[in-house]
Design an enzyme around this catalytic site. Structure first.
Site, PDB file in Angstrom:
ATOM      1  N   TRP A  80      15.962   2.875  21.446  1.00  0.00           N
ATOM      2  CA  TRP A  80      14.916   2.446  20.503  1.00  0.00           C
ATOM      3  C   TRP A  80      15.461   1.486  19.452  1.00  0.00           C
ATOM      4  CZ3 TRP A  80      13.283   7.249  17.024  1.00  0.00           C
ATOM      5  CH2 TRP A  80      14.389   7.723  16.324  1.00  0.00           C
ATOM      6  N   THR A  84      20.282  10.911  22.428  1.00  0.00           N
ATOM      7  CA  THR A  84      20.692  10.192  21.227  1.00  0.00           C
ATOM      8  C   THR A  84      20.075   8.788  21.213  1.00  0.00           C
ATOM      9  OG1 THR A  84      22.787  11.361  21.325  1.00  0.00           O
ATOM     10  CG2 THR A  84      22.719   9.415  19.941  1.00  0.00           C
ATOM     11  N   GLU A  85      19.482   8.427  20.089  1.00  0.00           N
ATOM     12  CA  GLU A  85      18.887   7.098  19.908  1.00  0.00           C
ATOM     13  C   GLU A  85      17.812   6.797  20.952  1.00  0.00           C
ATOM     14  OE1 GLU A  85      19.501   5.681  17.224  1.00  0.00           O
ATOM     15  OE2 GLU A  85      21.440   6.501  16.592  1.00  0.00           O
ATOM     16  N   LEU A  86      17.198   7.833  21.469  1.00  0.00           N
ATOM     17  CA  LEU A  86      16.122   7.706  22.445  1.00  0.00           C
ATOM     18  C   LEU A  86      16.569   6.977  23.719  1.00  0.00           C
ATOM     19  CD1 LEU A  86      13.392   8.998  21.878  1.00  0.00           C
ATOM     20  CD2 LEU A  86      12.398   6.724  21.662  1.00  0.00           C
ATOM     21  N   TRP A 127      25.393  -0.301  20.084  1.00  0.00           N
ATOM     22  CA  TRP A 127      26.577   0.577  20.106  1.00  0.00           C
ATOM     23  C   TRP A 127      27.708   0.021  20.957  1.00  0.00           C
ATOM     24  CZ3 TRP A 127      21.535   2.051  20.751  1.00  0.00           C
ATOM     25  CH2 TRP A 127      20.985   2.724  19.663  1.00  0.00           C
TER      26      TRP A 127
END
Lengths: 366, 414
Positions: free
Chosen positions: A263, A112-114, A273
């Site tokens: 990223w 998720t989200e690199l 987050w």
């Protein structure tokens, strides 16, 4: 739920259908064109309800043999920050979904989200993945270019393919920005940039919604997409590869990333987050509810809890007001403020906790 | 579940302020004639605070101010400001401050007489001072100020803090409405204290949009008390007890919150015509013991209250600005305001905004803030930043810019 579906339908109309259609035609017209797609279980669930033809279109692409799917978690979640076995369970769920829906098997893993770290490379090794995707961020490259194949220092059998963020963001962020000195970006200009980039492999990864949603059709993004394979063919030293094909190039050097990189935002860390007190408090609270949810063994409760670990919930709680990234966060948020997002999240979590306790037969004091 | 430090350090990082320009951007010191109403220490609303702060900052920028009031004082002295009132010659003939200026009163009340007397005195003001502009606040002195501006051939600026439509909840007194319309029509420039109010002046009063500017209120950072987290958590309302303030909603929301929180106390600070009715309502809702009516509180008492409050609520039906909410934010108290309040416009997303009629939503928001300490702390910190990032010095400079515009617009060379 209705709102989810109506949003999905809108995006399917503006982005998924027209862009998949053009990708299909590009595959027909250019025999050397190839790419990888990343599709979560959440996406497939929603597509099944809102726009089932989008799944058919994806199957159709996969049948050409020149499109690969990436492995990831079933939910677009922060499972990689949770104690085992959450991450491997979610990756296994996703693996099952790919096999069932598309008959596909993923060899490359992306988080998720690199998100990427040495720790996650070890996980990929244990899960028998050929390689992982990560951000080509100067902070971890120590002067090396992002356009060479690397491998993970703690797990050398895990290949690393790095995202070339300037070239990816030229399309992903800047394409429709009229204030940009390179505006308008044409396919032939972009192909010339690709041709002039030294190295062996250029990782171009972006949101699928770049095609028709973040940049609407009137910006010409879809024509750009259609024209690009033809323009790339003018440069004989360029070619296309899926992620797993690119990972077969022998690595040039091992790379170590001792913290979790992503990223997002200027810092490429997890600040988007888990950077502030609201986010950390919500995540810690979610972790605790997770222990209860597991104890119940109730799949409905566990599923709702996993949905609450979707990274976007935490993204909406981002507070800055000062920084350059606030605009990006506001664009993606459906809440009026991070405080609304937090309060709503905590209410949902409190309900779930109550359900779990009920199920476990624990008297609720409150 | 989660925890926040009970005592938080309260250092406020001041935003980068622009280098002060002499005279706030004016080419020379101006002499400003302010036609006001109330003034500290005797004031009941935002108007008095606004005039006081404006006097302070304008004189600090090097301008001279003469302040006209219908009342004989006392006035909190401000260096560089001359106070004048109709009774200055006769001595003591001026009326007392009315207990509640918003209760405009019938056209034949003694209050109306003192308004008329004030306007007559303003229009015939004996002065040799070379005033540059006349700046009138709200409707009280518009007739006199308009006549005087014509006599002296200088531009008139009018600041509207609230309108008669709003104060009367749609049942305006004609004589007051007329004075508002007169001022808005005659003024070269009109200042509204929020965008919401500006739009109302355009829609309801047919103000020419090109001449209406917005200058918000501000709060002054003081040596705030350290925030305390008392055992009993306090949900606070500070303001007048008038119908337009929606204090009913505050009580009805309280009635929904108290069953889930045994340690919460609702506090109402302020006085006004609704006082008795609100006490009866609290009793009828069965929360008499959970609501405290403090009556009017001093500035110092208010600061102490704010320092110990967990939540501040401004549920106004109508609120052109809502300075009480800005003060709460500046004190680091997480704040809930109604969507229609002017302060919501400048809060930069650091407050909860609720429809004024939505009791359920007010109750949810209050409960969430009581339940989640991290939410309280973060919203409190960010709210303080939003409230203090600009202050009265910025507002005074914006006002000077409006003066200069008005002077150019009236063909007067600044």
């Amino acid at each position: 739920m209705d709102r989810n579906l109506s949003i999905f339908k809108g995006i399917a109309q503006r982005s998924y259908r027209p862009a998949l259609e053009r990708l299909r035609r590009a595959l027909d017209d250019f025999p050397d064109f190839r790419f990888s797609l990343s599709v979560t279980g959440t996406f497939v669930e929603q597509a099944r309800m809102a726009a089932p033809d989008v799944i058919d279109r994806l199957r159709d692409l996969y049948r050409t043999g020149r499109v690969a799917f990436l492995g990831e978690t079933y939910y677009h979640s922060l499972a990689f920050l949770l104690p085992p076995p959450e991450l491997s369970e979610e990756v296994a769920m996703h693996r099952e979904m790919l096999a069932k829906e598309f008959g596909a098997h993923a060899k490359a893993l992306r988080m998720t989200e690199l998100a990427y770290s040495d720790h996650l490379a070890r996980f990929a090794e244990a899960e028998r993945f050929r390689g992982m995707l990560a951000e080509g961020w100067e902070g971890v490259l120590h002067g090396e270019p992002p356009t060479y194949p690397y491998c993970a220092a703690p797990a050398p059998t895990v290949a690393l393919l790095l995202r070339h963020y300037p070239l990816s963001d030229d399309v992903g962020f800047r394409f429709s920005s009229t204030g940009w000195s390179e505006y308008p970006l044409t396919a032939d200009k972009y192909a010339r940039w690709l041709a002039a980039t030294p190295g062996e492999v250029i990782g171009l990864f972006m949101d699928f919604e770049t095609l028709g949603e973040h940049h609407q059709a009137r910006t010409g993004i879809l024509e750009f997409l259609s024209a690009l394979p033809g323009e790339v063919r003018r440069h004989p030293h360029l070619g296309w590869a899926t992620v797993e094909e690119a990972m077969e190039i022998p690595p040039r050097a091992p790379l170590s990333v001792p913290y979790t990189m992503s990223w997002a935002d200027q810092n490429r860390d997890l600040g988007a987050w888990l950077g502030n007190d609201l986010q950390r408090s919500a995540f810690e609270a979610a972790k605790k509810v997770g222990v209860l949810a597991r104890q119940t063994g109730d799949l409905a409760i566990l599923t709702d809890w996993r949905r609450l670990l979707t990274s976007d919930h935490f993204y909406y709680m981002y507070v800055s007001g000062h920084g350059a990234d606030q605009g990006v966060h506001e664009y993606f948020s459906s809440y009026e403020s991070p405080y609304d997002a937090y309060a709503n999240y905590m209410n949902a979590l409190t309900d779930l906790r109550r359900r779990a306790l009920d199920r476990l037969g624990v008297p609720i004091l409150k | 579940m989660d925890s926040a430090p009970s005592r938080r350090s309260l250092s406020t990082a001041p935003g980068a302020r622009a280098a002060p320009t002499p005279f706030g951007g004016a080419p020379r010191p101006l002499h400003i004639l302010l036609v006001g109403w109330e003034f500290p220490p005797n004031h009941t609303g935002g108007l008095g605070v606004h005039c006081f702060e404006l006097c302070q900052e304008l004189t600090r920028l090097g301008h001279r101010v003469t302040f006209l009031s219908p009342f004989g004082g006392p006035f909190t002295p401000v260096p560089g400001v001359t106070f004048r009132h109709p009774g200055e010659k006769s001595g003591g003939a001026t009326p007392e401050f009315p207990p509640a200026y918003w209760a405009g009163g019938t056209p034949d009340s003694p209050f109306a007489d003192s308004v008329d007397g004030f306007n007559t005195w303003v229009s015939g003001l004996k002065t040799t001072d070379p005033f540059d502009v006349i700046h009138v606040h709200d409707w009280f002195g518009t007739a006199g100020a308009t006549a005087l501006a014509r006599r002296l051939h200088i531009p008139l600026i009018m600041t509207v803090h609230s309108t008669e439509y709003d104060r009367s909840l749609g049942h305006p007194w004609d004589h007051i409405l007329h004075r508002e319309e007169l001022g808005i029509e005659a003024a070269t420039r009109v200042i509204a204290v929020s965008r919401h109010l500006r739009q109302q002046l355009i829609d309801r009063y047919h103000a020419e949009p090109s001449k209406v500017r917005v200058v918000y209120n501000a709060v002054r950072p003081s040596d705030r008390l350290e925030r305390i987290d008392p055992e009993k958590r306090i949900v606070l309302y500070v303001g007048r007890l008038a119908v337009m303030k929606g204090v009913d909603t505050f009580l009805r929301a309280a009635a929904r919150v108290v069953p889930s929180f045994s340690d919460v106390q609702f506090v109402i600070a302020g006085e006004g015509p609704e006082y008795e009715r609100l006490i009866q309502l609290a009793a009828r809702l069965g929360i008499g013991d959970r609501v405290m009516f403090l009556g009017k509180v001093s500035e110092e008492e208010r600061e102490i209250l704010l320092a110990g409050s967990s939540v501040f609520v401004l549920p106004s039906v109508v609120e052109p600005f809502g300075i009480a909410a800005l003060e709460a934010m500046a004190a680091g108290v997480p704040t809930i305001v109604s969507k229609t309040s002017g302060v919501a416009e400048m809060s930069r997303g650091t407050v909860f905004k609720v429809d004024f009629w939505d009791v359920e939503e007010f109750a949810s928001r209050i409960s969430e803030l009581l339940e989640y300490p991290t939410l309280r702390a973060t919203m409190g910190d960010q709210g303080r930043w939003a409230a203090l990032r600009e202050g009265w010095p910025e507002r005074a400079r914006e006002t000077v810019q409006v003066y200069l515009e008005a002077m150019r617009g009236a063909g007067v060379r600044p």
